[in-house]
Design a protein around this motif. Sequence first.
Motif, PDB file in Angstrom:
ATOM      1  N   GLN A  91       1.772 -15.512   9.826  1.00 12.22           N
ATOM      2  CA  GLN A  91       1.295 -15.085   8.508  1.00 12.22           C
ATOM      3  C   GLN A  91       2.465 -14.857   7.570  1.00 12.22           C
ATOM      4  OE1 GLN A  91      -1.514 -15.454   7.375  1.00 12.22           O
ATOM      5  NE2 GLN A  91      -3.039 -13.938   7.978  1.00 12.22           N
ATOM      6  N   VAL A  92       2.230 -15.163   6.307  1.00 13.36           N
ATOM      7  CA  VAL A  92       3.236 -14.988   5.264  1.00 13.36           C
ATOM      8  C   VAL A  92       2.672 -14.065   4.201  1.00 13.36           C
ATOM      9  CG1 VAL A  92       4.589 -16.136   3.481  1.00 13.36           C
ATOM     10  CG2 VAL A  92       4.218 -17.269   5.688  1.00 13.36           C
ATOM     11  N   GLN A  93       3.469 -13.131   3.764  1.00 10.35           N
ATOM     12  CA  GLN A  93       3.078 -12.239   2.677  1.00 10.35           C
ATOM     13  C   GLN A  93       3.958 -12.534   1.464  1.00 10.35           C
ATOM     14  OE1 GLN A  93       3.956 -10.637   5.868  1.00 10.35           O
ATOM     15  NE2 GLN A  93       1.844 -11.189   6.373  1.00 10.35           N
ATOM     16  N   LEU A  94       3.313 -12.554   0.295  1.00 13.80           N
ATOM     17  CA  LEU A  94       4.013 -12.797  -0.962  1.00 13.80           C
ATOM     18  C   LEU A  94       3.792 -11.603  -1.876  1.00 13.80           C
ATOM     19  CD1 LEU A  94       2.908 -16.503  -1.569  1.00 13.80           C
ATOM     20  CD2 LEU A  94       5.051 -15.711  -0.577  1.00 13.80           C
ATOM     21  N   VAL A  95       4.864 -11.088  -2.438  1.00 16.06           N
ATOM     22  CA  VAL A  95       4.780  -9.935  -3.340  1.00 16.06           C
ATOM     23  C   VAL A  95       5.477 -10.292  -4.645  1.00 16.06           C
ATOM     24  CG1 VAL A  95       5.360  -7.518  -3.707  1.00 16.06           C
ATOM     25  CG2 VAL A  95       4.729  -8.324  -1.415  1.00 16.06           C
ATOM     26  N   GLU A  96       4.695 -10.250  -5.740  1.00 14.98           N
ATOM     27  CA  GLU A  96       5.239 -10.585  -7.057  1.00 14.98           C
ATOM     28  C   GLU A  96       5.636  -9.314  -7.805  1.00 14.98           C
ATOM     29  OE1 GLU A  96       1.529 -13.535  -6.953  1.00 14.98           O
ATOM     30  OE2 GLU A  96       1.779 -11.378  -6.625  1.00 14.98           O
ATOM     31  N   SER A  97       6.527  -9.481  -8.750  1.00 16.59           N
ATOM     32  CA  SER A  97       6.879  -8.410  -9.671  1.00 16.59           C
ATOM     33  C   SER A  97       7.394  -9.026 -10.964  1.00 16.59           C
ATOM     34  CB  SER A  97       7.944  -7.488  -9.065  1.00 16.59           C
ATOM     35  OG  SER A  97       9.120  -8.212  -8.778  1.00 16.59           O
ATOM     36  N   GLY A  98       7.407  -8.209 -12.025  1.00 15.16           N
ATOM     37  CA  GLY A  98       8.024  -8.645 -13.272  1.00 15.16           C
ATOM     38  C   GLY A  98       7.081  -8.940 -14.401  1.00 15.16           C
ATOM     39  N   GLY A  99       5.779  -8.849 -14.191  1.00 13.48           N
ATOM     40  CA  GLY A  99       4.858  -9.100 -15.287  1.00 13.48           C
ATOM     41  C   GLY A  99       4.864  -7.950 -16.276  1.00 13.48           C
ATOM     42  N   GLY A 100       4.116  -8.142 -17.364  1.00 12.41           N
ATOM     43  CA  GLY A 100       4.035  -7.087 -18.366  1.00 12.41           C
ATOM     44  C   GLY A 100       3.585  -7.605 -19.703  1.00 12.41           C
ATOM     45  N   LEU A 101       3.778  -6.767 -20.726  1.00 13.48           N
ATOM     46  CA  LEU A 101       3.411  -7.098 -22.106  1.00 13.48           C
ATOM     47  C   LEU A 101       4.673  -7.455 -22.877  1.00 13.48           C
ATOM     48  CD1 LEU A 101       1.421  -7.106 -24.534  1.00 13.48           C
ATOM     49  CD2 LEU A 101       1.909  -4.656 -24.758  1.00 13.48           C
ATOM     50  N   VAL A 102       4.620  -8.570 -23.590  1.00 10.31           N
ATOM     51  CA  VAL A 102       5.776  -9.009 -24.365  1.00 10.31           C
ATOM     52  C   VAL A 102       5.285  -9.621 -25.663  1.00 10.31           C
ATOM     53  CG1 VAL A 102       5.842 -11.289 -23.262  1.00 10.31           C
ATOM     54  CG2 VAL A 102       7.943 -10.324 -24.227  1.00 10.31           C
ATOM     55  N   GLN A 103       6.098  -9.528 -26.692  1.00 12.30           N
ATOM     56  CA  GLN A 103       5.735 -10.108 -27.984  1.00 12.30           C
ATOM     57  C   GLN A 103       5.975 -11.613 -27.980  1.00 12.30           C
ATOM     58  OE1 GLN A 103       7.891  -7.995 -31.027  1.00 12.30           O
ATOM     59  NE2 GLN A 103       6.400  -6.329 -31.065  1.00 12.30           N
ATOM     60  N   PRO A 104       5.267 -12.348 -28.808  1.00 17.42           N
ATOM     61  CA  PRO A 104       5.536 -13.790 -28.935  1.00 17.42           C
ATOM     62  C   PRO A 104       7.010 -14.054 -29.229  1.00 17.42           C
ATOM     63  CG  PRO A 104       3.516 -13.237 -30.066  1.00 17.42           C
ATOM     64  CD  PRO A 104       4.133 -11.929 -29.647  1.00 17.42           C
ATOM     65  N   GLY A 105       7.547 -15.055 -28.543  1.00 14.40           N
ATOM     66  CA  GLY A 105       8.961 -15.367 -28.665  1.00 14.40           C
ATOM     67  C   GLY A 105       9.844 -14.644 -27.676  1.00 14.40           C
ATOM     68  N   GLY A 106       9.285 -13.685 -26.969  1.00 18.08           N
ATOM     69  CA  GLY A 106      10.056 -12.898 -26.014  1.00 18.08           C
ATOM     70  C   GLY A 106      10.203 -13.591 -24.671  1.00 18.08           C
ATOM     71  N   SER A 107      10.822 -12.857 -23.739  1.00 18.89           N
ATOM     72  CA  SER A 107      11.104 -13.393 -22.410  1.00 18.89           C
ATOM     73  C   SER A 107      10.668 -12.422 -21.328  1.00 18.89           C
ATOM     74  CB  SER A 107      12.611 -13.650 -22.259  1.00 18.89           C
ATOM     75  OG  SER A 107      13.063 -14.610 -23.180  1.00 18.89           O
ATOM     76  N   LEU A 108      10.329 -12.987 -20.185  1.00 19.39           N
ATOM     77  CA  LEU A 108      10.047 -12.215 -18.979  1.00 19.39           C
ATOM     78  C   LEU A 108      10.583 -12.991 -17.786  1.00 19.39           C
ATOM     79  CD1 LEU A 108       6.346 -10.936 -19.299  1.00 19.39           C
ATOM     80  CD2 LEU A 108       8.413  -9.516 -19.261  1.00 19.39           C
ATOM     81  N   ARG A 109      10.886 -12.266 -16.714  1.00 16.67           N
ATOM     82  CA  ARG A 109      11.317 -12.906 -15.476  1.00 16.67           C
ATOM     83  C   ARG A 109      10.444 -12.397 -14.337  1.00 16.67           C
ATOM     84  NH1 ARG A 109      16.016 -12.142 -11.483  1.00 16.67           N
ATOM     85  NH2 ARG A 109      16.640 -14.256 -10.892  1.00 16.67           N
ATOM     86  N   LEU A 110       9.749 -13.329 -13.708  1.00 19.07           N
ATOM     87  CA  LEU A 110       8.914 -13.000 -12.561  1.00 19.07           C
ATOM     88  C   LEU A 110       9.694 -13.237 -11.273  1.00 19.07           C
ATOM     89  CD1 LEU A 110       5.506 -14.630 -13.570  1.00 19.07           C
ATOM     90  CD2 LEU A 110       6.395 -12.375 -14.163  1.00 19.07           C
ATOM     91  N   SER A 111       9.437 -12.387 -10.293  1.00 20.79           N
ATOM     92  CA  SER A 111      10.049 -12.533  -8.984  1.00 20.79           C
ATOM     93  C   SER A 111       8.969 -12.530  -7.917  1.00 20.79           C
ATOM     94  CB  SER A 111      11.022 -11.378  -8.701  1.00 20.79           C
ATOM     95  OG  SER A 111      12.034 -11.309  -9.669  1.00 20.79           O
ATOM     96  N   CYS A 112       9.234 -13.238  -6.825  1.00 20.41           N
ATOM     97  CA  CYS A 112       8.301 -13.267  -5.707  1.00 20.41           C
ATOM     98  C   CYS A 112       9.117 -13.281  -4.417  1.00 20.41           C
ATOM     99  CB  CYS A 112       7.411 -14.489  -5.779  1.00 20.41           C
ATOM    100  SG  CYS A 112       6.341 -14.702  -4.337  1.00 20.41           S
ATOM    101  N   ALA A 113       8.783 -12.362  -3.533  1.00 18.46           N
ATOM    102  CA  ALA A 113       9.457 -12.281  -2.246  1.00 18.46           C
ATOM    103  C   ALA A 113       8.482 -12.657  -1.142  1.00 18.46           C
ATOM    104  CB  ALA A 113       9.981 -10.870  -2.021  1.00 18.46           C
ATOM    105  N   ALA A 114       8.923 -13.550  -0.276  1.00 15.55           N
ATOM    106  CA  ALA A 114       8.111 -13.987   0.862  1.00 15.55           C
ATOM    107  C   ALA A 114       8.622 -13.334   2.135  1.00 15.55           C
ATOM    108  CB  ALA A 114       8.164 -15.500   1.006  1.00 15.55           C
ATOM    109  N   SER A 115       7.701 -12.866   2.950  1.00 17.22           N
ATOM    110  CA  SER A 115       8.072 -12.278   4.233  1.00 17.22           C
ATOM    111  C   SER A 115       7.044 -12.675   5.277  1.00 17.22           C
ATOM    112  CB  SER A 115       8.168 -10.750   4.122  1.00 17.22           C
ATOM    113  OG  SER A 115       6.916 -10.202   3.772  1.00 17.22           O
ATOM    114  N   GLY A 116       7.433 -12.562   6.536  1.00 17.37           N
ATOM    115  CA  GLY A 116       6.548 -12.914   7.622  1.00 17.37           C
ATOM    116  C   GLY A 116       7.353 -13.314   8.830  1.00 17.37           C
TER     117      GLY A 116
END
Length: 117
Positions: A1-26
């Motif tokens: 089995q593999v588990q995936l955990v995301e982080s980094g979402g949120g609210l941002v204004q148009p033109g802005g930036s975000l960085r999502l991360s995902c860690a896999a374990s198992g």
Amino acid sequence: QVQLVESGGGLVQPGGSLRLSCAASGSAFAINAMGWYRQAPGKQRDLVAVLINGGSTNYADSVRGRFTISRDNTDNMVFLQMNSLEPEDTAVYYCYLRTLWTRQDYWGQGTQVTVSS
């Protein structure tokens, strides 16, 4: 089995930036592909970007040139750098992994990205 955990979402204004991360374990898995899909309200889940074993990448036309996918092989992590965000990018973003030998697909729980002024 593999588990995936995301982080980094949120609210941002148009033109802005975000960085999502995902860690896999198992236990005892090798990766064939790892990437991101997204699903907006009332729509199907669509590919955003994916990294395939060997180094090739696929991007949705709507994000090419604005989003960049990258991977840390040591820590089994994948990242999505999202620049010049638009309201149309608002969705739940899901981390995705396909194992190498059994070709099984795994999904994270999703992280909300909202682009709004």
